[in-house]
Design a protein around this motif. Structure first.
Motif, mmCIF file in Angstrom:
data_model
loop_
_atom_site.group_PDB
_atom_site.id
_atom_site.type_symbol
_atom_site.label_atom_id
_atom_site.label_comp_id
_atom_site.label_asym_id
_atom_site.label_seq_id
_atom_site.Cartn_x
_atom_site.Cartn_y
_atom_site.Cartn_z
ATOM 1 N N THR A 205 7.035 7.049 -6.876
ATOM 2 C CA THR A 205 6.743 5.864 -7.680
ATOM 3 C C THR A 205 7.985 5.015 -7.914
ATOM 4 N N ALA A 206 7.831 3.710 -7.704
ATOM 5 C CA ALA A 206 8.939 2.787 -7.915
ATOM 6 C C ALA A 206 8.441 1.536 -8.621
ATOM 7 N N ARG A 207 9.286 0.969 -9.488
ATOM 8 C CA ARG A 207 8.982 -0.310 -10.128
ATOM 9 C C ARG A 207 9.900 -1.370 -9.530
ATOM 10 N N VAL A 208 9.302 -2.415 -8.981
ATOM 11 C CA VAL A 208 10.047 -3.493 -8.342
ATOM 12 C C VAL A 208 9.537 -4.826 -8.882
ATOM 13 N N ALA A 209 10.223 -5.908 -8.520
ATOM 14 C CA ALA A 209 9.760 -7.232 -8.921
ATOM 15 C C ALA A 209 8.430 -7.541 -8.246
ATOM 16 N N ARG A 210 7.556 -8.218 -8.980
ATOM 17 C CA ARG A 210 6.264 -8.604 -8.411
ATOM 18 C C ARG A 210 6.440 -9.858 -7.548
ATOM 19 N N ASN A 211 6.091 -9.753 -6.297
ATOM 20 C CA ASN A 211 6.028 -10.907 -5.409
ATOM 21 C C ASN A 211 4.994 -10.620 -4.326
ATOM 22 N N SER A 212 4.864 -11.503 -3.363
ATOM 23 C CA SER A 212 3.833 -11.314 -2.350
ATOM 24 C C SER A 212 4.076 -10.051 -1.528
ATOM 25 N N VAL A 213 5.336 -9.691 -1.327
ATOM 26 C CA VAL A 213 5.657 -8.507 -0.537
ATOM 27 C C VAL A 213 5.288 -7.235 -1.287
ATOM 28 N N SER A 214 5.699 -7.141 -2.555
ATOM 29 C CA SER A 214 5.404 -5.918 -3.310
ATOM 30 C C SER A 214 3.908 -5.775 -3.559
ATOM 31 N N GLU A 215 3.207 -6.887 -3.746
ATOM 32 C CA GLU A 215 1.756 -6.811 -3.916
ATOM 33 C C GLU A 215 1.082 -6.344 -2.629
ATOM 34 N N ASP A 216 1.599 -6.779 -1.482
ATOM 35 C CA ASP A 216 1.061 -6.330 -0.191
ATOM 36 C C ASP A 216 1.313 -4.833 -0.003
ATOM 37 N N ILE A 217 2.515 -4.372 -0.398
ATOM 38 C CA ILE A 217 2.837 -2.942 -0.317
ATOM 39 C C ILE A 217 1.864 -2.144 -1.182
ATOM 40 N N ALA A 218 1.609 -2.628 -2.408
ATOM 41 C CA ALA A 218 0.708 -1.922 -3.316
ATOM 42 C C ALA A 218 -0.716 -1.865 -2.766
ATOM 43 N N ARG A 219 -1.198 -2.970 -2.194
ATOM 44 C CA ARG A 219 -2.550 -2.995 -1.636
ATOM 45 C C ARG A 219 -2.669 -2.035 -0.451
ATOM 46 N N THR A 220 -1.676 -2.051 0.411
ATOM 47 C CA THR A 220 -1.707 -1.172 1.576
ATOM 48 C C THR A 220 -1.650 0.292 1.158
ATOM 49 N N GLY A 221 -0.782 0.597 0.201
ATOM 50 C CA GLY A 221 -0.644 1.974 -0.267
ATOM 51 C C GLY A 221 -1.900 2.513 -0.919
ATOM 52 N N ALA A 222 -2.706 1.622 -1.497
ATOM 53 C CA ALA A 222 -3.920 2.054 -2.189
ATOM 54 C C ALA A 222 -5.070 2.380 -1.243
ATOM 55 N N ARG A 223 -4.922 2.052 0.022
ATOM 56 C CA ARG A 223 -5.993 2.346 0.970
ATOM 57 C C ARG A 223 -6.065 3.852 1.232
ATOM 58 N N PRO A 224 -7.263 4.417 1.322
ATOM 59 C CA PRO A 224 -7.396 5.853 1.619
ATOM 60 C C PRO A 224 -6.659 6.225 2.906
ATOM 61 N N GLY A 225 -5.863 7.260 2.827
ATOM 62 C CA GLY A 225 -5.165 7.749 3.998
ATOM 63 C C GLY A 225 -3.936 6.964 4.395
ATOM 64 N N ALA A 226 -3.516 6.029 3.558
ATOM 65 C CA ALA A 226 -2.347 5.209 3.892
ATOM 66 C C ALA A 226 -1.103 6.080 4.020
ATOM 67 N N THR A 227 -0.198 5.662 4.886
ATOM 68 C CA THR A 227 1.068 6.366 5.073
ATOM 69 C C THR A 227 2.222 5.414 4.797
ATOM 70 N N PHE A 228 3.388 5.986 4.494
ATOM 71 C CA PHE A 228 4.550 5.148 4.214
ATOM 72 C C PHE A 228 4.935 4.313 5.430
ATOM 73 N N ALA A 229 4.668 4.826 6.616
ATOM 74 C CA ALA A 229 5.012 4.092 7.833
ATOM 75 C C ALA A 229 4.354 2.710 7.860
ATOM 76 N N GLU A 230 3.192 2.593 7.201
ATOM 77 C CA GLU A 230 2.475 1.318 7.202
ATOM 78 C C GLU A 230 3.165 0.261 6.350
ATOM 79 N N VAL A 231 4.004 0.672 5.424
ATOM 80 C CA VAL A 231 4.680 -0.293 4.544
ATOM 81 C C VAL A 231 6.189 -0.287 4.742
#
Length: 334
Positions: free
Chosen positions: A237-263
């Motif tokens: 878990t990490a807290r970073v500034a909210r921007n389009s990149v971090s929101e995209d990372i959060a959305r991708t990470g929330a997908r079932p079966g997501a891996t760190f390689a995807e972000v």
């Protein structure tokens, strides 16, 4: 009024305020300014690409201040091995007398630091971790609440509970970290049992911080909601500034079966340092900031930041609390 206590005495500084190590930000320009303001700052050891470069940065900081400062040594698993023993040797050989350790267990480094008379502050995100560090022999603990930038752990405990919970069980000095940027925060931390506060985001928004003015302006513009939790699904878990990149990372990470390689490409530290911190594109990558953004309304010098916090804390203790207690005292006198 003076805030002299076990922290200021142990580390030889004027004020119970700390600027912890920040990758790519904790350089001589910032840390010498923090030291000259009477607080304790930590150069980021791994910001320097080699142990030899760290030795030069320590020497450069000494040219800019004659006051105490330390070095942060963050110990984390990396793709390419880091010569931690060599970084540690440089810290000792350079005569640095205080080190901030973070990440993995500092035990392998403590004997050498202790033998050289170096005091060790270890960063922890849970009481159980702080107790372990105390048992290992560190001199102080920086306890990070859920509000902090960086890695707050998986427990989601805010400082209002975490700080006094740690103070009830630890015998060594506690530095409160996460969400601090004001004199009121300093007073609260002291009241909860800490002996100092650690600030990262507040010191990012200073003239001396070696980051692009656009980033500093964004910190001022953001409110307390301007952060994003990422990497939770990957156990980091990490807290970073909210921007389009971090929101995209959060959305991708929330997908079932997501891996760190995807972000991984979006989360690249190199990308964040180059596009955001150096070039000033606040939407260009992932960058670190805490909820304290909501308490920061201007970019100031380190000297002004420290002086204002101390003066405001003194005013609160002398004024506001006395006014709050006065009615109760009047009732008791009836």
């Amino acid at each position: 009024m003076s805030f002299d206590n076990e922290f200021t005495e142990m580390f030889g500084v004027e004020h119970p305020i700390v600027c912890g190590g920040m990758l790519a930000v904790g350089t001589a320009e910032l840390i010498s300014a923090v030291a000259n303001a009477g607080a304790l700052g930590f150069l980021s050891g791994l910001t320097q690409p080699t142990p030899e470069a760290l030795a030069r940065e320590i020497a450069r900081c000494r040219e800019l201040t004659d006051k105490p400062f330390g070095v942060n040594l963050t110990i984390l698993p990396t793709i390419e091995p880091v010569p931690y023993d060599e970084y540690r040797a440089v810290i000792i050989d350079s005569g640095v007398k205080v080190v901030e350790t973070a990440g993995s267990n500092p035990a392998p480094h403590l004997p050498a630091f202790k033998e050289a008379g170096v005091k060790v502050v270890h960063k922890a995100v849970a009481v159980r971790h702080a107790l372990k560090a105390e048992a290992l022999g560190v001199d102080a603990v920086s306890i990070d609440g859920f509000e902090c930038a960086g890695h707050p752990g998986q427990d989601d405990v805010g400082g209002l509970v975490l700080i006094p919970a740690a103070a009830r069980r630890l015998r060594i000095p506690i530095i409160a970290s996460g969400g601090f940027a004001t004199g009121g925060g300093l007073v609260a931390a002291l009241a909860l049992g800490a002996c100092a506060i650690n600030m990262g985001t507040r010191f990012e928004a200073t003239h001396e911080a070696p980051i692009h003015p656009n980033v500093k302006a964004q910190i001022v513009a953001n409110d307390e909601r301007g952060t994003q939790i990422v990497f939770r699904e990957f156990g980091n878990t990490a807290r970073v500034a909210r921007n389009s990149v971090s929101e995209d990372i959060a959305r991708t990470g929330a997908r079932p079966g997501a891996t760190f390689a995807e972000v991984a490409q979006l989360a690249s530290g190199k990308r964040g340092r180059q596009r955001v911190l150096r070039e000033g594109d606040v939407e260009g990558g992932m960058w670190w900031a805490g909820q304290a953004q909501g308490l920061i309304d201007s970019v100031e010098s380190c000297e002004t930041v420290v002086r204002t916090i101390v003066e405001d804390a003194e005013m609160i203790i002398r004024g506001r609390l006395q006014r709050q207690l006065a009615p109760a005292a009047g009732l008791m006198g009836r």
